[in-house]
Write a protein that holds these residues in place. Structure first.
Motif, PDB file in Angstrom:
ATOM      1  N   PHE A   4       0.660  18.108  -4.318  1.00  0.00           N
ATOM      2  CA  PHE A   4       1.169  19.133  -5.229  1.00  0.00           C
ATOM      3  C   PHE A   4       1.154  20.479  -4.523  1.00  0.00           C
ATOM      4  CE2 PHE A   4       0.655  22.593  -8.246  1.00  0.00           C
ATOM      5  CZ  PHE A   4       1.827  22.415  -8.973  1.00  0.00           C
ATOM      6  N   GLY A   5       2.295  21.183  -4.623  1.00  0.00           N
ATOM      7  CA  GLY A   5       2.442  22.485  -3.982  1.00  0.00           C
ATOM      8  C   GLY A   5       3.328  22.385  -2.758  1.00  0.00           C
ATOM      9  N   SER A   6       4.376  23.185  -2.721  1.00  0.00           N
ATOM     10  CA  SER A   6       5.321  23.115  -1.607  1.00  0.00           C
ATOM     11  C   SER A   6       4.658  23.414  -0.269  1.00  0.00           C
ATOM     12  CB  SER A   6       6.476  24.094  -1.839  1.00  0.00           C
ATOM     13  OG  SER A   6       7.268  23.695  -2.940  1.00  0.00           O
ATOM     14  N   ASN A   7       3.621  24.258  -0.284  1.00  0.00           N
ATOM     15  CA  ASN A   7       2.949  24.597   0.974  1.00  0.00           C
ATOM     16  C   ASN A   7       2.225  23.393   1.574  1.00  0.00           C
ATOM     17  OD1 ASN A   7       1.077  24.701  -1.179  1.00  0.00           O
ATOM     18  ND2 ASN A   7      -0.322  25.951   0.037  1.00  0.00           N
ATOM     19  N   ILE A   8       1.931  22.370   0.746  1.00  0.00           N
ATOM     20  CA  ILE A   8       1.336  21.133   1.253  1.00  0.00           C
ATOM     21  C   ILE A   8       2.407  20.071   1.481  1.00  0.00           C
ATOM     22  CG2 ILE A   8      -0.363  19.314   0.846  1.00  0.00           C
ATOM     23  CD1 ILE A   8      -1.884  21.218  -0.941  1.00  0.00           C
ATOM     24  N   VAL A   9       3.352  19.975   0.550  1.00  0.00           N
ATOM     25  CA  VAL A   9       4.402  18.962   0.669  1.00  0.00           C
ATOM     26  C   VAL A   9       5.237  19.188   1.929  1.00  0.00           C
ATOM     27  CG1 VAL A   9       6.501  18.023  -0.382  1.00  0.00           C
ATOM     28  CG2 VAL A   9       4.520  18.527  -1.816  1.00  0.00           C
ATOM     29  N   LEU A  10       5.548  20.446   2.230  1.00  0.00           N
ATOM     30  CA  LEU A  10       6.443  20.742   3.347  1.00  0.00           C
ATOM     31  C   LEU A  10       5.926  20.210   4.690  1.00  0.00           C
ATOM     32  CD1 LEU A  10       9.037  22.066   4.365  1.00  0.00           C
ATOM     33  CD2 LEU A  10       7.819  24.257   4.448  1.00  0.00           C
ATOM     34  N   PRO A  11       4.709  20.530   5.117  1.00  0.00           N
ATOM     35  CA  PRO A  11       4.268  20.003   6.415  1.00  0.00           C
ATOM     36  C   PRO A  11       4.041  18.492   6.418  1.00  0.00           C
ATOM     37  CG  PRO A  11       2.486  21.207   5.342  1.00  0.00           C
ATOM     38  CD  PRO A  11       3.721  21.463   4.542  1.00  0.00           C
ATOM     39  N   THR A  12       3.603  17.934   5.295  1.00  0.00           N
ATOM     40  CA  THR A  12       3.400  16.483   5.256  1.00  0.00           C
ATOM     41  C   THR A  12       4.734  15.744   5.227  1.00  0.00           C
ATOM     42  OG1 THR A  12       3.112  16.590   2.838  1.00  0.00           O
ATOM     43  CG2 THR A  12       1.122  16.613   4.193  1.00  0.00           C
ATOM     44  N   ALA A  13       5.740  16.344   4.584  1.00  0.00           N
ATOM     45  CA  ALA A  13       7.074  15.745   4.579  1.00  0.00           C
ATOM     46  C   ALA A  13       7.637  15.665   5.992  1.00  0.00           C
ATOM     47  CB  ALA A  13       8.011  16.554   3.682  1.00  0.00           C
ATOM     48  N   THR A  46       0.836  -1.198   0.000  1.00  0.00           N
ATOM     49  CA  THR A  46       0.000   0.000   0.000  1.00  0.00           C
ATOM     50  C   THR A  46       0.874   1.252   0.000  1.00  0.00           C
ATOM     51  OG1 THR A  46      -1.796  -1.102   1.161  1.00  0.00           O
ATOM     52  CG2 THR A  46      -1.753   1.293   1.276  1.00  0.00           C
ATOM     53  N   ILE A  47       0.567   2.129  -0.928  1.00  0.00           N
ATOM     54  CA  ILE A  47       1.258   3.415  -1.019  1.00  0.00           C
ATOM     55  C   ILE A  47       0.223   4.507  -0.811  1.00  0.00           C
ATOM     56  CG2 ILE A  47       2.741   4.915  -2.392  1.00  0.00           C
ATOM     57  CD1 ILE A  47       3.625   2.482  -3.979  1.00  0.00           C
ATOM     58  N   GLY A  48       0.411   5.318   0.219  1.00  0.00           N
ATOM     59  CA  GLY A  48      -0.564   6.333   0.579  1.00  0.00           C
ATOM     60  C   GLY A  48      -0.115   7.738   0.241  1.00  0.00           C
ATOM     61  N   GLY A  49      -0.922   8.697   0.652  1.00  0.00           N
ATOM     62  CA  GLY A  49      -0.602  10.102   0.429  1.00  0.00           C
ATOM     63  C   GLY A  49      -1.852  10.916   0.181  1.00  0.00           C
ATOM     64  N   SER A  50      -1.671  12.216   0.057  1.00  0.00           N
ATOM     65  CA  SER A  50      -2.772  13.111  -0.285  1.00  0.00           C
ATOM     66  C   SER A  50      -2.422  13.868  -1.556  1.00  0.00           C
ATOM     67  CB  SER A  50      -3.044  14.098   0.855  1.00  0.00           C
ATOM     68  OG  SER A  50      -2.099  15.157   0.860  1.00  0.00           O
ATOM     69  N   ILE A  51      -3.445  14.349  -2.237  1.00  0.00           N
ATOM     70  CA  ILE A  51      -3.261  15.062  -3.506  1.00  0.00           C
ATOM     71  C   ILE A  51      -4.442  16.016  -3.683  1.00  0.00           C
ATOM     72  CG2 ILE A  51      -4.512  13.425  -4.967  1.00  0.00           C
ATOM     73  CD1 ILE A  51      -1.085  14.881  -5.877  1.00  0.00           C
ATOM     74  N   ASP A  64      -6.791  16.227  -0.545  1.00  0.00           N
ATOM     75  CA  ASP A  64      -6.517  17.213   0.509  1.00  0.00           C
ATOM     76  C   ASP A  64      -7.134  18.571   0.215  1.00  0.00           C
ATOM     77  OD1 ASP A  64      -4.704  18.533  -1.281  1.00  0.00           O
ATOM     78  OD2 ASP A  64      -3.086  17.216  -0.623  1.00  0.00           O
ATOM     79  N   ALA A  65      -7.842  18.680  -0.935  1.00  0.00           N
ATOM     80  CA  ALA A  65      -8.582  19.902  -1.278  1.00  0.00           C
ATOM     81  C   ALA A  65      -7.688  21.143  -1.321  1.00  0.00           C
ATOM     82  CB  ALA A  65      -9.750  20.115  -0.316  1.00  0.00           C
ATOM     83  N   SER A  66      -6.404  20.948  -1.623  1.00  0.00           N
ATOM     84  CA  SER A  66      -5.429  22.045  -1.713  1.00  0.00           C
ATOM     85  C   SER A  66      -5.210  22.748  -0.376  1.00  0.00           C
ATOM     86  CB  SER A  66      -5.858  23.074  -2.774  1.00  0.00           C
ATOM     87  OG  SER A  66      -6.155  22.456  -4.003  1.00  0.00           O
ATOM     88  N   ASP A  67      -5.465  22.051   0.713  1.00  0.00           N
ATOM     89  CA  ASP A  67      -5.423  22.631   2.059  1.00  0.00           C
ATOM     90  C   ASP A  67      -4.342  21.939   2.889  1.00  0.00           C
ATOM     91  OD1 ASP A  67      -5.815  23.504   4.643  1.00  0.00           O
ATOM     92  OD2 ASP A  67      -7.949  23.003   4.711  1.00  0.00           O
ATOM     93  N   PRO A  68      -3.261  22.640   3.255  1.00  0.00           N
ATOM     94  CA  PRO A  68      -2.177  22.014   4.025  1.00  0.00           C
ATOM     95  C   PRO A  68      -2.643  21.413   5.347  1.00  0.00           C
ATOM     96  CG  PRO A  68      -1.460  24.128   3.156  1.00  0.00           C
ATOM     97  CD  PRO A  68      -2.936  24.030   2.894  1.00  0.00           C
ATOM     98  N   ALA A  69      -3.541  22.102   6.059  1.00  0.00           N
ATOM     99  CA  ALA A  69      -4.013  21.592   7.347  1.00  0.00           C
ATOM    100  C   ALA A  69      -4.774  20.281   7.164  1.00  0.00           C
ATOM    101  CB  ALA A  69      -4.902  22.627   8.029  1.00  0.00           C
ATOM    102  N   ARG A  70      -5.607  20.225   6.147  1.00  0.00           N
ATOM    103  CA  ARG A  70      -6.341  18.991   5.855  1.00  0.00           C
ATOM    104  C   ARG A  70      -5.364  17.882   5.477  1.00  0.00           C
ATOM    105  NH1 ARG A  70     -11.172  16.693   4.116  1.00  0.00           N
ATOM    106  NH2 ARG A  70     -10.993  15.320   2.302  1.00  0.00           N
ATOM    107  N   ALA A  71      -4.345  18.223   4.674  1.00  0.00           N
ATOM    108  CA  ALA A  71      -3.374  17.218   4.230  1.00  0.00           C
ATOM    109  C   ALA A  71      -2.635  16.595   5.408  1.00  0.00           C
ATOM    110  CB  ALA A  71      -2.381  17.843   3.255  1.00  0.00           C
ATOM    111  N   THR A  72      -2.214  17.421   6.358  1.00  0.00           N
ATOM    112  CA  THR A  72      -1.472  16.885   7.500  1.00  0.00           C
ATOM    113  C   THR A  72      -2.346  15.948   8.338  1.00  0.00           C
ATOM    114  OG1 THR A  72      -1.996  18.875   8.789  1.00  0.00           O
ATOM    115  CG2 THR A  72       0.119  18.831   7.640  1.00  0.00           C
ATOM    116  N   THR A  73      -3.615  16.296   8.484  1.00  0.00           N
ATOM    117  CA  THR A  73      -4.540  15.429   9.222  1.00  0.00           C
ATOM    118  C   THR A  73      -4.707  14.089   8.522  1.00  0.00           C
ATOM    119  OG1 THR A  73      -5.756  17.328  10.102  1.00  0.00           O
ATOM    120  CG2 THR A  73      -6.897  15.207  10.084  1.00  0.00           C
ATOM    121  N   LEU A  74      -4.844  14.121   7.198  1.00  0.00           N
ATOM    122  CA  LEU A  74      -5.045  12.896   6.425  1.00  0.00           C
ATOM    123  C   LEU A  74      -3.810  12.004   6.452  1.00  0.00           C
ATOM    124  CD1 LEU A  74      -6.922  14.474   3.383  1.00  0.00           C
ATOM    125  CD2 LEU A  74      -7.919  12.970   5.121  1.00  0.00           C
TER     126      LEU A  74
END
Length: 416
Positions: free
Chosen positions: A118-127, A40-45, A92-102
């Protein structure tokens, strides 16, 4: 509308999910003696929101490679065992806060391997979250320096960090005849745009161009008229926009409407999309941008065989036009699977080490990371294209150019 035809559902009843501890199971039919294993490979987009246009492209690339490996190749052999791949991407609906929760929720469920948004503002906190958990992330959506200067060991990106991405484009400006003398930069208040702008200023100055002005717009742009008024009052030869897709389109539209003409317009993101070119029509001709891949490329690939096979297979399953982010998404999967094979298994730490050492050719081109996890700026650097006849044509570097650049470009009024 999201194309659901390639949605990868998890195997029902006969799957042991490697990397999804809470869902790890084996179902045995009467007389069954074998267990089908699944990675299984996960993530948000972003499948919705402001970044959805490119988010969908990345997602389609992920799905295409997963489907090809599962359906056409029957899975992949790793460490002497056969596996199917299961893609668990969430919107993640282009939302960093939502992405981190997911992402945290997937970690809690036992996911071991991640793809990026997609987008450094989302990749950065999830990374930050996956690195702290010791789980690898391979991504083709974030290039901010901050992603690669935090000491993360488990995060790998398909683009050079933002301050290194502009080197080839600045060299392109320096090669034009007559050579441009001045440039100005428009950025937005987000991690990628700001750091990319710093790289643009450094590299263009190194090419002998004089910086006239730099402008910073809000991350959510609705009007650029005041900035464009300043551009008209102090007009550069080259206007560099280190902006994301929708912001780039807005700037171009308002430049056309206000008669803001420059000898060359470069936009980091936007012109690579067919939707951008369709929205502007003939006005798009002459605009330049960066690309990391084009569908007529000719690269060998361990799983697809070559780029053409990937392109043909994608077109059989999707109506959505190909973009370089799509090919990059597919190559993320190829890179992941190759690293697992090289590691001889699915231990996250060993796969991480194999990713750090990866040096392969894929449908997207060569893949090799720096010691900090970003793409090697020489091996995986950008190519410059200019829109001609509504299509992107690579014009630099000369070794791979498909056409000659037009400079100075026609005023907007002459392109209608």
């Amino acid at each position: 509308m999201i194309d659901r035809r390639l949605f990868m559902k998890g195997s029902v009843g006969a799957a042991a999910a490697v990397g999804l501890g809470a869902g790890m199971s084996a179902s045995w039919s009467r007389g069954a003696v074998a267990q089908e294993k699944t990675i299984t490979i996960g993530g948000s987009i972003p499948l919705s929101g402001r970044a959805a246009e490119t988010g969908l492209n990345v997602h389609n690339g992920y799905e295409t490679a997963i489907k090809y490996i599962n359906d056409e190749l029957g899975g992949v052999e790793i460490g002497g065992e056969k596996y199917k791949l299961d893609l668990k991407m969430v919107d993640d609906a282009s939302d960093p806060a939502r992405a981190t929760t997911l992402i945290q929720r997937q970690l809690d469920d036992g996911v071991d391997f991640f793809l990026g948004s997609f987008g450094s503002n989302i990749v950065l906190p999830t990374a930050a979250i996956v690195d702290r958990a010791g789980k690898p992330m391979v991504q083709t959506g974030g290039g901010s320096d901050k992603i690669f200067t935090q000491g993360y060991k488990y995060v790998f990106g398909f683009y050079p960090r933002a301050t290194r991405q502009f080197q080839s484009t600045a060299a392109f400006f320096g090669s034009l005849q007559p050579k441009p003398k001045t440039f100005s930069v428009i950025s937005t208040n987000d991690a990628f745009s700001k750091t990319f702008a710093e790289g643009a200023k450094t590299d263009c100055t190194a090419q002998g161009l004089e910086l006239l002005e730099e402008y910073e717009l809000p991350a959510q742009v609705t009007d650029t008229s005041s900035v464009l008024s300043s551009v008209r009052a102090n007009t550069p030869d080259v206007l560099v926009c280190t902006t994301h897709d929708q912001n780039s389109l807005l700037i171009a539209r308002q430049m056309i409407a206000s008669g803001t003409n420059v000898k060359l317009l470069y936009q980091a993101l936007g012109p690579q999309l067919s939707s951008y070119r369709e929205a502007l029509g003939n006005y798009a001709n002459g605009v330049t941008g960066a690309t990391y891949w084009e569908p007529d490329a000719d690269f060998k690939d361990k799983f697809f065989g070559d780029t053409k096979t990937f392109v043909d297979y994608y077109k059989k399953n999707y109506d959505r036009p190909l973009a370089y982010h799509t090919a990059g998404g597919a190559a993320c999967i190829i890179t992941y699977v190759t690293a697992m094979q090289n590691a001889g298994g699915t231990d996250p730490a060993k796969v991480r080490d194999a990713l750090a050492d990866i040096d392969i050719m894929t449908l997207y081109g060569p893949v090799k990371f720096t010691e900090d996890g970003d793409a090697d700026p020489i091996v995986m650097g950008a190519k410059v294209f200019q829109i001609e006849g509504g299509e992107p044509v690579i014009v630099f570097p000369e070794e791979v150019a498909m056409g000659k650049p037009s400079y100075p470009v026609k005023p907007w009024a002459d392109r209608a």
